[in-house]
Design a protein around this motif. Structure first.
Motif, PDB file in Angstrom:
ATOM      1  N   THR A  60      -7.380  59.116  63.150  1.00 55.05           N
ATOM      2  CA  THR A  60      -8.482  59.863  62.537  1.00 55.05           C
ATOM      3  C   THR A  60      -8.453  61.343  62.875  1.00 55.05           C
ATOM      4  O   THR A  60      -9.385  62.077  62.524  1.00 55.05           O
ATOM      5  N   ALA A  61      -7.418  61.825  63.560  1.00 62.89           N
ATOM      6  CA  ALA A  61      -7.378  63.226  64.005  1.00 62.89           C
ATOM      7  C   ALA A  61      -7.496  64.187  62.830  1.00 62.89           C
ATOM      8  O   ALA A  61      -6.886  63.987  61.775  1.00 62.89           O
ATOM      9  N   TRP A  62      -8.238  65.279  63.046  1.00 59.03           N
ATOM     10  CA  TRP A  62      -8.481  66.272  61.983  1.00 59.03           C
ATOM     11  C   TRP A  62      -7.313  67.264  61.969  1.00 59.03           C
ATOM     12  O   TRP A  62      -7.446  68.428  62.345  1.00 59.03           O
ATOM     13  N   THR A  63      -6.172  66.828  61.506  1.00 54.08           N
ATOM     14  CA  THR A  63      -4.939  67.608  61.659  1.00 54.08           C
ATOM     15  C   THR A  63      -4.781  68.723  60.634  1.00 54.08           C
ATOM     16  O   THR A  63      -3.931  69.591  60.803  1.00 54.08           O
ATOM     17  N   ARG A  64      -5.569  68.703  59.560  1.00 52.54           N
ATOM     18  CA  ARG A  64      -5.552  69.800  58.575  1.00 52.54           C
ATOM     19  C   ARG A  64      -6.848  70.593  58.724  1.00 52.54           C
ATOM     20  O   ARG A  64      -7.919  70.083  58.413  1.00 52.54           O
ATOM     21  N   MET A  65      -6.761  71.821  59.199  1.00 52.11           N
ATOM     22  CA  MET A  65      -7.941  72.664  59.367  1.00 52.11           C
ATOM     23  C   MET A  65      -8.035  73.620  58.187  1.00 52.11           C
ATOM     24  O   MET A  65      -7.162  74.472  57.994  1.00 52.11           O
ATOM     25  N   LEU A  66      -9.063  73.468  57.386  1.00 53.21           N
ATOM     26  CA  LEU A  66      -9.269  74.285  56.190  1.00 53.21           C
ATOM     27  C   LEU A  66     -10.324  75.351  56.498  1.00 53.21           C
ATOM     28  O   LEU A  66     -11.446  75.015  56.895  1.00 53.21           O
ATOM     29  N   VAL A  95      -2.335  72.075  61.460  1.00 50.90           N
ATOM     30  CA  VAL A  95      -1.965  73.031  60.420  1.00 50.90           C
ATOM     31  C   VAL A  95      -3.231  73.681  59.871  1.00 50.90           C
ATOM     32  O   VAL A  95      -4.242  73.010  59.645  1.00 50.90           O
ATOM     33  N   LEU A  96      -3.183  74.997  59.698  1.00 53.02           N
ATOM     34  CA  LEU A  96      -4.317  75.743  59.154  1.00 53.02           C
ATOM     35  C   LEU A  96      -4.003  76.176  57.727  1.00 53.02           C
ATOM     36  O   LEU A  96      -2.945  76.748  57.457  1.00 53.02           O
ATOM     37  N   ILE A  97      -4.948  75.890  56.833  1.00 56.61           N
ATOM     38  CA  ILE A  97      -4.798  76.183  55.410  1.00 56.61           C
ATOM     39  C   ILE A  97      -6.019  76.979  54.953  1.00 56.61           C
ATOM     40  O   ILE A  97      -7.157  76.548  55.169  1.00 56.61           O
ATOM     41  N   PRO A  98      -5.818  78.137  54.298  1.00 57.53           N
ATOM     42  CA  PRO A  98      -6.971  78.913  53.812  1.00 57.53           C
ATOM     43  C   PRO A  98      -7.463  78.405  52.461  1.00 57.53           C
ATOM     44  O   PRO A  98      -6.708  77.785  51.698  1.00 57.53           O
ATOM     45  N   TYR A  99      -8.743  78.662  52.175  1.00 54.44           N
ATOM     46  CA  TYR A  99      -9.289  78.360  50.850  1.00 54.44           C
ATOM     47  C   TYR A  99     -10.191  79.507  50.409  1.00 54.44           C
ATOM     48  O   TYR A  99     -10.708  80.276  51.223  1.00 54.44           O
ATOM     49  N   GLU A 100     -10.376  79.588  49.084  1.00 52.29           N
ATOM     50  CA  GLU A 100     -11.162  80.690  48.507  1.00 52.29           C
ATOM     51  C   GLU A 100     -12.638  80.342  48.355  1.00 52.29           C
ATOM     52  O   GLU A 100     -13.506  81.199  48.509  1.00 52.29           O
ATOM     53  N   ASP A 101     -12.916  79.087  47.989  1.00 52.11           N
ATOM     54  CA  ASP A 101     -14.302  78.667  47.811  1.00 52.11           C
ATOM     55  C   ASP A 101     -14.398  77.164  48.056  1.00 52.11           C
ATOM     56  O   ASP A 101     -13.382  76.497  48.296  1.00 52.11           O
ATOM     57  N   GLU A 102     -15.606  76.613  48.002  1.00 51.62           N
ATOM     58  CA  GLU A 102     -15.807  75.203  48.329  1.00 51.62           C
ATOM     59  C   GLU A 102     -15.058  74.273  47.378  1.00 51.62           C
ATOM     60  O   GLU A 102     -14.574  73.214  47.800  1.00 51.62           O
ATOM     61  N   GLU A 103     -14.972  74.645  46.117  1.00 51.76           N
ATOM     62  CA  GLU A 103     -14.273  73.780  45.174  1.00 51.76           C
ATOM     63  C   GLU A 103     -12.787  73.679  45.530  1.00 51.76           C
ATOM     64  O   GLU A 103     -12.184  72.605  45.443  1.00 51.76           O
ATOM     65  N   GLU A 104     -12.195  74.796  45.947  1.00 50.13           N
ATOM     66  CA  GLU A 104     -10.795  74.743  46.350  1.00 50.13           C
ATOM     67  C   GLU A 104     -10.647  73.949  47.654  1.00 50.13           C
ATOM     68  O   GLU A 104      -9.695  73.177  47.810  1.00 50.13           O
ATOM     69  N   ALA A 105     -11.596  74.121  48.562  1.00 47.07           N
ATOM     70  CA  ALA A 105     -11.546  73.353  49.810  1.00 47.07           C
ATOM     71  C   ALA A 105     -11.605  71.854  49.523  1.00 47.07           C
ATOM     72  O   ALA A 105     -10.866  71.064  50.121  1.00 47.07           O
ATOM     73  N   LEU A 106     -12.464  71.476  48.600  1.00 43.09           N
ATOM     74  CA  LEU A 106     -12.582  70.065  48.241  1.00 43.09           C
ATOM     75  C   LEU A 106     -11.288  69.553  47.613  1.00 43.09           C
ATOM     76  O   LEU A 106     -10.821  68.453  47.926  1.00 43.09           O
ATOM     77  N   ARG A 107     -10.688  70.352  46.749  1.00 46.69           N
ATOM     78  CA  ARG A 107      -9.447  69.931  46.099  1.00 46.69           C
ATOM     79  C   ARG A 107      -8.314  69.777  47.122  1.00 46.69           C
ATOM     80  O   ARG A 107      -7.581  68.791  47.092  1.00 46.69           O
TER      81      ARG A 107
END
Length: 493
Positions: free
Chosen positions: A290-296, A396-408
């Motif tokens: 269950t580790a949160w390995t993708r940090m958005l 791993v750290l991944i950037p997002y522009e808005d909540e919809e992109e974060a959700l996708r």
């Protein structure tokens, strides 16, 4: 009372398997070596059970089912209460044993590796005080009956917790069990069997057959007298179990892999969220499904988050798991260390920015299966390290522009086991969490609830563990249609 050291010796030196209420030699002569991942030394050998051993265990479980399935909830509760007491009495031994065989730092072994199975067993003791195994629906009496003989196949990362989550629930439901623990960490299962051997559980209700998956696991899955398989492990192995079990149409409950996303919304306390996120991954050396390995992270805060993640990873104390100060111990085996390092190398080769850690072993630790806490930035969502379960201390750290992109991005995964959402507004975090395709979401770092259902969506598996949901995995409903005159309410068609 025997000392912790003396009790551990009785576990380490056990040469038998446990079938039909007795310790007996395996039908074969092969053994499996148990290696301490911090020292790389063999600390024990256990029998590698055979297909003949599996047959004997299933026969014993089937014979015991006739009476065990008819016991009352109060009778089963009494046995589970004695099991709980036995686990409490030997908690220090459990912690020391798990540290020795899979490398979990002693603090984690005490609080989690020993603490969780104790708490889970207690939860089923309490649940049997109130759970209703019958209910009236119109002119029907619905009775919830045990599934039957259960094959429990368990992993090495939280070895005793995963065993107890299955065994305690199955026994509470009235099922009998044949347990195949991971060949990497079988010793804790021996300690459990020792406790069970002292509490008077009827012969055949619990059986222990250690061995490798290709022999013991597959023999259990295809066995015609096994009614259900409860498996925790890799998605690859889960697919294989599903294929084999289809031949006999037995029930299969699968708790498989994960690649969970930690979504830090723009209004969150960034420092706290990143710190909690890194700690979540490094716990148990990253060997947590269950580790949160993708940090958005919201793009405006992204570089600051990268710095915070780097600092948190580099400040984690890596070393001897018996040292109370250690936060990150070795991974469980040489094969796992090599697998994790290969993923790190792959991330570098695919163009991710290595912020902390890397493929080199930690300084000053020439012996042991250690991996440096590793942080990658500038990761794209389709990179291998963003898609596949690494099962090591890699974030791993991944950037997002808005909540919809974060959700996708969060939803762009074969897995759906867990996740996290951080926000200054709990209402906003919950609204976002409801949209995630995953079986569990932690809001602002909330802790695991052992009474809530645990399990995944998509290729993270099917079925649920813990609490009422975990109990009902091992039950099947039967409807008794009663004459209308004997019931109240509407009848069926």
């Amino acid at each position: 009372m025997a000392s912790e050291k003396e009790s551990l010796i009785t576990v380490l030196e056990h040469k038998d398997i446990y079938i039909d209420g007795a310790w007996r030699p395996s039908a074969g002569e092969e053994v499996t070596e148990v290696v301490n991942p911090a020292t790389e030394q063999v600390i024990a050998t256990v029998p590698a059970s055979t297909v003949k051993d599996v047959d004997a265990a299933v026969v014993a479980a089937r014979a015991a089912l006739r009476t065990w399935s008819r016991t009352t909830a109060a009778e089963r509760r009494a046995f589970l209460d004695r099991l709980h007491q036995g686990l409490v009495q030997r908690a220090d031994e459990i912690a020391a044993l798990v540290t020795a065989e899979m490398g979990a730092p002693r603090q984690i072994s005490t609080q989690v590796q020993a603490g969780l199975p104790i708490a889970v067993t207690a939860s089923y003791v309490r649940l049997l005080e109130t759970y209703e195994f019958e209910e009236r629906i119109g002119n029907s009496l619905v009775v919830k009956e045990p599934m039957g003989v259960v094959a429990a196949i368990t992993p090495w990362n939280y070895p005793l917790h995963q065993i107890v989550a299955k065994v305690a629930a199955a026994l509470a439901a009235g099922c009998t069990v044949v347990l195949k623990p991971s060949e990497v960490t079988p010793l804790n299962a021996y300690l459990l069997a020792q406790i069970i051997d002292t509490i008077g559980l009827p012969a055949g209700v619990f059986n222990l057959v250690p061995g490798i998956g290709a022999v013991v696991g597959e023999a259990l899955v295809v066995h015609p007298d096994v009614d259900m398989v409860s498996f925790t492990g890799s998605t690859r192995a889960g697919k294989r179990i599903g294929e084999l079990a289809a031949a006999t149409i037995k029930k299969v409950a699968l708790e498989l892999g994960g690649k969970s996303a930690n979504i830090i919304l723009p209004d969150a306390d960034l420092e706290s969220a990143v710190r909690d996120g890194v700690a979540n991954v490094l716990r148990n050396s990253g060997q947590t499904c269950t580790a949160w390995t993708r940090m958005l992270v919201y793009r405006d805060s992204y570089e600051r988050a990268v710095e915070l993640a780097r600092d948190a990873a580099e400040s984690a104390a890596v070393g001897d798991p018996t040292d109370e100060r250690t936060q990150v111990g070795p991974v469980a085996s040489a094969a796992q260390r090599d697998r994790v390092r290969d993923y790190i190398a792959d991330g570098i080769n695919q163009g991710a920015r290595l912020v902390a850690g890397g493929v080199e072993p930690p300084a000053g630790l020439p012996t042991g299966y250690y991996v440096r806490p590793t942080v990658f930035a500038d990761v794209t969502e389709n990179m291998t390290i963003a898609q596949e379960e690494i099962f090591g201390p890699v974030i791993v750290l991944i950037p997002y522009e808005d909540e919809e992109e974060a959700l996708r991005i969060a939803s762009n995964s074969l897995y759906g086991l867990s996740g996290a959402v951080f926000s200054a507004s709990e209402e906003r975090a919950v609204a976002f969490a409801r949209r995630l395709d995953t079986g569990m979401v932690h809001i602002n770092g909330a802790r695991l609830n052992l009474l809530a259902p645990f399990g995944g969506y998509k290729q993270s598996g099917n079925g649920r563990e813990l609490g009422v949901y975990g109990l009902e995995e091992f039950l099947q409903p039967k409807s008794l249609q009663l004459p209308a005159s004997a019931s109240s309410g509407r009848t069926g068609p």
